[in-house]
Design an enzyme around this catalytic site. Structure first.
Site, short mmCIF file in Angstrom:
data_model
loop_
_atom_site.label_atom_id
_atom_site.label_comp_id
_atom_site.label_asym_id
_atom_site.label_seq_id
_atom_site.Cartn_x
_atom_site.Cartn_y
_atom_site.Cartn_z
N GLY A 138 -6.01 9.11 -28.03
CA GLY A 138 -6.16 10.58 -27.01
C GLY A 138 -6.58 10.11 -25.85
O GLY A 138 -5.66 10.92 -25.68
N PRO B 121 -5.55 4.35 -29.85
CA PRO B 121 -5.04 4.51 -28.60
C PRO B 121 -3.29 4.47 -29.25
O PRO B 121 -3.34 3.27 -29.99
CB PRO B 121 -5.86 3.83 -28.08
CG PRO B 121 -5.80 2.31 -28.24
CD PRO B 121 -6.43 3.28 -29.22
N ARG C 237 -0.71 6.25 -27.47
CA ARG C 237 -0.09 7.05 -26.15
C ARG C 237 -0.63 6.08 -25.11
O ARG C 237 0.70 5.49 -23.98
CB ARG C 237 -0.67 7.85 -26.20
CG ARG C 237 0.66 8.82 -24.98
CD ARG C 237 0.14 10.16 -24.75
NE ARG C 237 0.06 11.28 -25.85
CZ ARG C 237 0.71 12.19 -26.21
NH1 ARG C 237 2.24 12.62 -25.54
NH2 ARG C 237 0.23 12.28 -27.12
N TYR D 51 6.86 20.72 -27.83
CA TYR D 51 5.60 20.77 -27.23
C TYR D 51 5.86 21.33 -25.61
O TYR D 51 4.69 21.38 -24.69
CB TYR D 51 5.06 19.24 -26.82
CG TYR D 51 5.17 18.64 -27.62
CD1 TYR D 51 3.72 19.17 -28.89
CD2 TYR D 51 4.78 17.25 -28.50
CE1 TYR D 51 3.87 18.19 -29.74
CE2 TYR D 51 5.11 16.85 -29.63
CZ TYR D 51 5.22 17.42 -30.56
OH TYR D 51 4.29 16.57 -31.73
N CYS E 7 24.17 20.50 -29.82
CA CYS E 7 24.25 22.15 -30.48
C CYS E 7 23.36 22.61 -30.15
O CYS E 7 22.90 23.84 -31.34
CB CYS E 7 24.95 22.45 -31.22
SG CYS E 7 26.60 20.88 -31.05
#
Ligand code: LLP
Length: 469
Positions: free
Chosen positions: A274, A317, A319, A360, A387
């Protein structure tokens, strides 16, 4: 908008990392090895990014091995320093799962969290030892469970159906040990992040709710084929506040106490991942060390006050291990100025290689790798080539004037970019290179048009008639 004074002094040189002690990769926009070379170009891992694009094409993911390894080492060292018991860092491979990344993190002594048969298969093929693999997921198939059981991984059980199914399964080898499993809980901790990436609050599809726990522990205690080693929770992603994880430690240790009452002593406590990363200058995440210290101190204090022995502490972990280790290099193409509104600069990728902005509304920063010290002019919009009007990578990019053919680099793209990439509009997925000490090695081959139709089936009756016969 920036002021004129800012424009004169502001350039991409401001994004280069400064090697301040105690700072970790997640606190920088660029990988740790990023520098400006004598040609005023961006260099990562000793490789000139403009030359990499000339050699490997674009879009190109450029992954810096030093930054990834440094983050792995910082997590492990912080646990050794602040947690008096045993510990294991699991890389949440949903952030970027491929053979080379799995091999690097395993070589750094980490285990791996996988969430599907595909991620598990990749980690096993990369040579990651099964005892360091943990399978998550809220709807695992019987085949996925069996693959994990036969390999000897730990299964993080998410719900009743899975628990009941698991109780009927056995390792292919009848002499094998009982199935190693953990229980995933929904701790009800609120944290401030995007709604789609919060998982620990009570209205979540993941994990058992607190009021189910007695029945769950009772059930497991009666299964001789299941070996419950511990408890797991994950409260969300891209979190900057330490308080949420601190609060989690106490909640989880209370549940350890409850498990013990059912004869299930908790040997392993897994608190998920997180920790956030810096995507823009306004992001100010804590360092890896600060995060680990908070979690470790919380668990140790809670165990002391509840009179429990220290469990092996696991963290997951994703990210913060890999996000800041990678940039995506694009080639600038067409430009369109809508008078008094904005200038669009289109690149040769977009939402297919980075779906985070459209999914997001995530913000990124970009630079022109060819001219790092060139002064910024008015903000421009970096558009993808799909597109789809919403296919915008950056809304207000601070860049110098752009020429078609320039290499535009978007920073902080190591996590949830390649792993969420698609073939929308039948764009082949980009290549990825691993850079270190001036060498670049291909770790993901660029998809070809033939790759795109590899799984297509054209039934006989739809084949065009060959009129030449
Ligand atoms: N453990 C579990 C059980 C998780 O579900 C996750 C992330 C992690 C660990 C790793 O969390 P991290 O350290 O990376 O924050 N696609 C979204 C992120 C989804 C995260 C899902 N779970 C994004 O691009 O922001």
């Amino acid at each position: 908008m920036v002021s004129t004074a800012d424009k004169i002094v502001s350039s991409a040189l401001h994004y280069l990392p400064n090697a301040a002690p105690n700072r970790s990769p997640n606190q920088f926009l660029l990988p740790l090895t990023a520098t400006a070379n004598p040609d005023d170009r961006l260099e990562i891992g000793g490789c000139d990014v403009v030359q990499l694009v000339q050699q490997y094409g674009s879009p190109l993911y450029v992954l810096d091995e030093t930054t990834l390894r440094t983050a792995c080492q910082q997590y492990r060292q912080a646990l050794q320093q602040y947690y008096p018991g045993n510990s294991l860092v699991l890389y949440a491979s949903k952030a970027w799962n491929c053979l080379a990344v799995c091999a690097i993190v395993a070589a750094e002594g980490l285990g791996i969290d996988v969430v599907s048969g595909g991620e598990l298969y990749t980690a096993l093929q990369a040579g990651v030892p099964a005892e360091r693999l943990y399978l998550h997921g809220n709807n695992k198939s019987v085949q996925e469970l069996q693959l994990a059981i036969d390999a000897g991984c730990t299964i993080v059980v998410d719900n009743w159906l899975e628990l009941q199914t698991l109780a009927t399964l056995h390792p292919a080898d009848s002499t094998a040990q009982p199935i190693r499993m953990m229980v995933r809980l929904t701790p009800g901790i609120e944290c401030h992040t995007h709604d789609y990436i919060r998982t620990g609050h009570l209205d979540s599809k993941f994990g058992f709710d607190p009021d189910q726990l007695d029945a769950v522990f009772q059930f497991i205690s009666q299964q001789s084929t299941l070996h419950c080693v511990g408890l797991h929770a994950h409260i969300g992603s891209q979190i900057f506040e330490l308080q949420a994880h601190h609060d989690l430690t106490d909640v989880m240790v209370q549940w350890m106490k409850k498990a013990e009452q059912y004869g299930l002593p908790v040997q392993e406590l897994d608190l998920g991942g997180g920790l956030g990363i810096r995507y823009t200058e306004s992001d100010d995440p804590p360092s890896i060390e600060e995060w680990v210290k908070t979690v470790a101190a919380g668990v140790a204090a809670a165990c002391r006050s509840h009179g429990l022995p220290l469990p092996t502490l696991l963290i997951e972990p994703g990210r913060s291990l890999i996000g800041s280790a990678c940039v995506t290099a694009y080639t600038a193409g067409s430009q369109k100025t809508v008078p008094t509104v904005r200038t669009y600069i289109s690149v040769d990728g977009g939402m297919s290689d980075n779906p985070r902005p459209i999914t997001y509304q995530s913000s990124y920063r970009a630079l022109v790798a060819d001219r790092l010290s060139a002064a910024f002019t008015d903000p421009v919009t970096i558009a993808g080539k799909h597109c789809e009007s919403g296919d915008i990578l950056l809304k207000q990019a601070q860049l110098p004037p752009i020429q078609p053919g320039d290499t535009i680099v978007v920073m902080g793209t190591g996590a949830y970019n390649y792993s969420m990439a698609s073939n929308y509009n039948r764009l082949p997925r980009p290549a990825a290179v691993l850079v270190t000490s001036g060498e670049a090695t291909l770790i993901l081959r660029r998809e070809t048009y033939d790759d795109l139709i590899k799984q297509d089936c054209l039934p006989e009756r739809l084949r065009p008639i060959d009129r030449t016969e």
